[in-house]
Design a protein around this motif. Structure first.
Motif, PDB file in Angstrom:
ATOM      1  N   GLU A 198       0.849  -1.183   0.000  1.00 57.85           N
ATOM      2  CA  GLU A 198       0.000   0.000   0.000  1.00 57.85           C
ATOM      3  C   GLU A 198       0.892   1.242   0.000  1.00 57.85           C
ATOM      4  OE1 GLU A 198      -2.543  -0.147   3.407  1.00 57.85           O
ATOM      5  OE2 GLU A 198      -3.211  -2.209   3.014  1.00 57.85           O
ATOM      6  N   PRO A 199       0.337   2.413  -0.362  1.00 58.75           N
ATOM      7  CA  PRO A 199       1.127   3.638  -0.216  1.00 58.75           C
ATOM      8  C   PRO A 199       1.643   3.750   1.222  1.00 58.75           C
ATOM      9  CG  PRO A 199      -0.854   4.068  -1.464  1.00 58.75           C
ATOM     10  CD  PRO A 199      -0.989   2.670  -0.950  1.00 58.75           C
ATOM     11  N   THR A 200       2.925   4.028   1.368  1.00 52.11           N
ATOM     12  CA  THR A 200       3.556   3.946   2.683  1.00 52.11           C
ATOM     13  C   THR A 200       4.486   5.127   2.908  1.00 52.11           C
ATOM     14  OG1 THR A 200       5.042   2.608   4.073  1.00 52.11           O
ATOM     15  CG2 THR A 200       5.345   2.437   1.693  1.00 52.11           C
ATOM     16  N   SER A 201       4.588   5.553   4.156  1.00 49.38           N
ATOM     17  CA  SER A 201       5.505   6.642   4.485  1.00 49.38           C
ATOM     18  C   SER A 201       6.779   6.136   5.157  1.00 49.38           C
ATOM     19  CB  SER A 201       4.815   7.672   5.385  1.00 49.38           C
ATOM     20  OG  SER A 201       4.299   7.062   6.551  1.00 49.38           O
ATOM     21  N   LEU A 202       6.770   4.897   5.643  1.00 50.02           N
ATOM     22  CA  LEU A 202       7.960   4.353   6.306  1.00 50.02           C
ATOM     23  C   LEU A 202       8.006   2.850   6.112  1.00 50.02           C
ATOM     24  CD1 LEU A 202       9.490   3.013   8.943  1.00 50.02           C
ATOM     25  CD2 LEU A 202      10.425   5.125   8.011  1.00 50.02           C
ATOM     26  N   VAL A 203       9.119   2.362   5.599  1.00 48.01           N
ATOM     27  CA  VAL A 203       9.353   0.923   5.469  1.00 48.01           C
ATOM     28  C   VAL A 203      10.617   0.575   6.232  1.00 48.01           C
ATOM     29  CG1 VAL A 203       9.853  -0.981   3.898  1.00 48.01           C
ATOM     30  CG2 VAL A 203       8.234   0.801   3.213  1.00 48.01           C
ATOM     31  N   ALA A 204      10.519  -0.391   7.128  1.00 43.61           N
ATOM     32  CA  ALA A 204      11.691  -0.928   7.824  1.00 43.61           C
ATOM     33  C   ALA A 204      12.036  -2.278   7.204  1.00 43.61           C
ATOM     34  CB  ALA A 204      11.403  -1.085   9.313  1.00 43.61           C
ATOM     35  N   LEU A 205      13.279  -2.424   6.798  1.00 42.38           N
ATOM     36  CA  LEU A 205      13.786  -3.662   6.210  1.00 42.38           C
ATOM     37  C   LEU A 205      15.071  -3.993   6.965  1.00 42.38           C
ATOM     38  CD1 LEU A 205      13.049  -5.570   3.783  1.00 42.38           C
ATOM     39  CD2 LEU A 205      14.653  -4.241   2.416  1.00 42.38           C
ATOM     40  N   ASN A 206      14.898  -4.555   8.140  1.00 37.63           N
ATOM     41  CA  ASN A 206      16.020  -4.737   9.057  1.00 37.63           C
ATOM     42  C   ASN A 206      16.534  -6.169   9.043  1.00 37.63           C
ATOM     43  OD1 ASN A 206      16.322  -2.111  10.000  1.00 37.63           O
ATOM     44  ND2 ASN A 206      14.722  -2.354  11.540  1.00 37.63           N
ATOM     45  N   LEU A 232       5.538   7.203  -0.207  1.00 31.59           N
ATOM     46  CA  LEU A 232       4.991   8.539  -0.406  1.00 31.59           C
ATOM     47  C   LEU A 232       6.120   9.570  -0.434  1.00 31.59           C
ATOM     48  CD1 LEU A 232       2.059   8.245   2.158  1.00 31.59           C
ATOM     49  CD2 LEU A 232       1.834   8.289  -0.337  1.00 31.59           C
ATOM     50  N   PRO A 233       5.896  10.719  -1.080  1.00 30.50           N
ATOM     51  CA  PRO A 233       6.895  11.790  -0.999  1.00 30.50           C
ATOM     52  C   PRO A 233       7.197  12.119   0.463  1.00 30.50           C
ATOM     53  CG  PRO A 233       5.218  12.320  -2.629  1.00 30.50           C
ATOM     54  CD  PRO A 233       4.730  11.091  -1.920  1.00 30.50           C
ATOM     55  N   GLU A 234       8.450  12.347   0.767  1.00 31.56           N
ATOM     56  CA  GLU A 234       8.930  12.644   2.127  1.00 31.56           C
ATOM     57  C   GLU A 234       8.950  11.421   3.030  1.00 31.56           C
ATOM     58  OE1 GLU A 234      10.264  15.544   2.423  1.00 31.56           O
ATOM     59  OE2 GLU A 234       9.455  16.104   0.463  1.00 31.56           O
ATOM     60  N   GLY A 235       8.661  10.251   2.475  1.00 34.05           N
ATOM     61  CA  GLY A 235       8.765   9.025   3.260  1.00 34.05           C
ATOM     62  C   GLY A 235      10.200   8.536   3.322  1.00 34.05           C
ATOM     63  N   ALA A 236      10.405   7.323   3.866  1.00 37.80           N
ATOM     64  CA  ALA A 236      11.766   6.805   4.002  1.00 37.80           C
ATOM     65  C   ALA A 236      11.767   5.288   4.134  1.00 37.80           C
ATOM     66  CB  ALA A 236      12.460   7.419   5.209  1.00 37.80           C
ATOM     67  N   LEU A 237      12.848   4.704   3.664  1.00 37.52           N
ATOM     68  CA  LEU A 237      13.177   3.299   3.902  1.00 37.52           C
ATOM     69  C   LEU A 237      14.304   3.249   4.921  1.00 37.52           C
ATOM     70  CD1 LEU A 237      13.445   0.192   3.276  1.00 37.52           C
ATOM     71  CD2 LEU A 237      14.947   0.860   1.378  1.00 37.52           C
ATOM     72  N   VAL A 238      14.147   2.426   5.961  1.00 37.31           N
ATOM     73  CA  VAL A 238      15.224   2.161   6.913  1.00 37.31           C
ATOM     74  C   VAL A 238      15.735   0.757   6.612  1.00 37.31           C
ATOM     75  CG1 VAL A 238      15.902   1.958   9.321  1.00 37.31           C
ATOM     76  CG2 VAL A 238      14.174   3.651   8.643  1.00 37.31           C
ATOM     77  N   LEU A 239      16.981   0.666   6.184  1.00 35.33           N
ATOM     78  CA  LEU A 239      17.585  -0.602   5.764  1.00 35.33           C
ATOM     79  C   LEU A 239      18.774  -0.916   6.666  1.00 35.33           C
ATOM     80  CD1 LEU A 239      17.983  -2.929   3.671  1.00 35.33           C
ATOM     81  CD2 LEU A 239      19.407  -1.337   2.361  1.00 35.33           C
ATOM     82  N   SER A 240      18.678  -2.031   7.391  1.00 32.63           N
ATOM     83  CA  SER A 240      19.764  -2.443   8.285  1.00 32.63           C
ATOM     84  C   SER A 240      20.313  -3.779   7.805  1.00 32.63           C
ATOM     85  CB  SER A 240      19.254  -2.576   9.724  1.00 32.63           C
ATOM     86  OG  SER A 240      18.640  -1.385  10.145  1.00 32.63           O
ATOM     87  N   GLU A 241      21.651  -3.897   7.766  1.00 30.26           N
ATOM     88  CA  GLU A 241      22.285  -5.076   7.190  1.00 30.26           C
ATOM     89  C   GLU A 241      23.662  -5.327   7.812  1.00 30.26           C
ATOM     90  OE1 GLU A 241      21.348  -6.846   3.589  1.00 30.26           O
ATOM     91  OE2 GLU A 241      19.744  -6.654   5.060  1.00 30.26           O
TER      92      GLU A 241
END
Length: 247
Positions: A129-137, A160-169
């Motif tokens: 779905e349209p999302t403002s924050l995705v965590a992929l940890n 969404l514009p101004e959203g973010a992906l948090v990617l931890s690896e």
């Protein structure tokens, strides 16, 4: 909930099976990841802080590869935007079952938390779905390398514009000396947390064909190729890091 100590690799094994997120791993997972991943509690709690920064009202927040839901819990503690909800996804039935238990316990302790749905699904096949924050940890590293770009493209398209992906690896390093130094420091971290040389060696054999880390340069290049315009490392401890990627 009480944490069961990780003793999965204390006994010598004639043949070490490939690592899977089965019921045995789920049972000891909180202890395992705390003793194996430097900075894990910091990453988890501050993913909640980042979610509060980037979340937008009436949007969906995703925790992809949610395991026991620690990041989902952090999001729910920190995000108070109206109309937001969390969707937590994992492909391990044992993880999903225990995650739901943990979130039910959180509901019993706090009021007015974001609603959450926990799905047992393959994130590669998930419609976002349209999302403002995705965590992929600590999830991308378990996905086949040839499928990683497509997943990141799907996340970018849903953001969404101004959203973010948090990617931890976990990272590997192109410079051999740097790689060896940070790898040895990681091993020292494990020893300091009570793991024996046998446990370390057997866990390494179990996971080496299952978890395939990338270098920071590879992560940056792939994220830009997926359509992100900004990639920032916000945390690193030894050979583990977390990045923010912006549309």
């Amino acid at each position: 909930m009480t944490h069961v100590p990780d003793r999965l690799f204390t006994t010598p094994l004639a043949q070490v099976p490939d690592f899977t997120f089965n019921e045995d791993v789920v049972r000891v997972f909180p202890d395992m990841i705390k003793r194996s991943v430097p900075g894990y509690p910091t990453i988890v709690e501050n993913t909640g802080v980042l979610a509060a920064q980037f979340a937008q009202a009436n949007s969906t927040l995703y925790d992809l590869g949610c395991s026991l839901g620690a990041v989902t819990q952090a999001m729910r503690r920190h995000v108070s935007h109206s109309g937001c909800k969390v969707i937590a996804v994992d492909n391990s039935a044992a993880m999903v079952e225990r995650c739901r238990e943990h979130l039910n316990a959180q509901d019993a302790m706090f009021q007015e938390l974001l609603p959450v749905t926990v799905l047992e699904a393959d994130i590669l096949n998930l419609t976002l779905e349209p999302t403002s924050l995705v965590a992929l940890n600590f999830t991308l590293q378990f996905i086949a390398p040839e499928q990683r770009l497509e997943l990141l493209q799907k996340i970018r398209q849903a953001l969404l514009p101004e959203g973010a992906l948090v990617l931890s690896e976990k990272l590997r390093f192109n410079d051999a000396a740097e790689h060896d130094l940070l790898n040895e420091l990681h091993l020292a971290f494990k020893r300091a947390n009570g793991y024996s040389e046998l446990e370390i060696a057997q866990k390494r054999r179990a996971i080496e064909k299952v978890m395939l880390p990338d270098s920071l340069e590879e992560h940056r290049e792939r994220l830009y190729s997926a359509g992100f315009s900004q990639v920032v490392v916000w945390f690193q401890c030894f050979n583990f890091a977390s990045l923010i990627a912006r549309p």
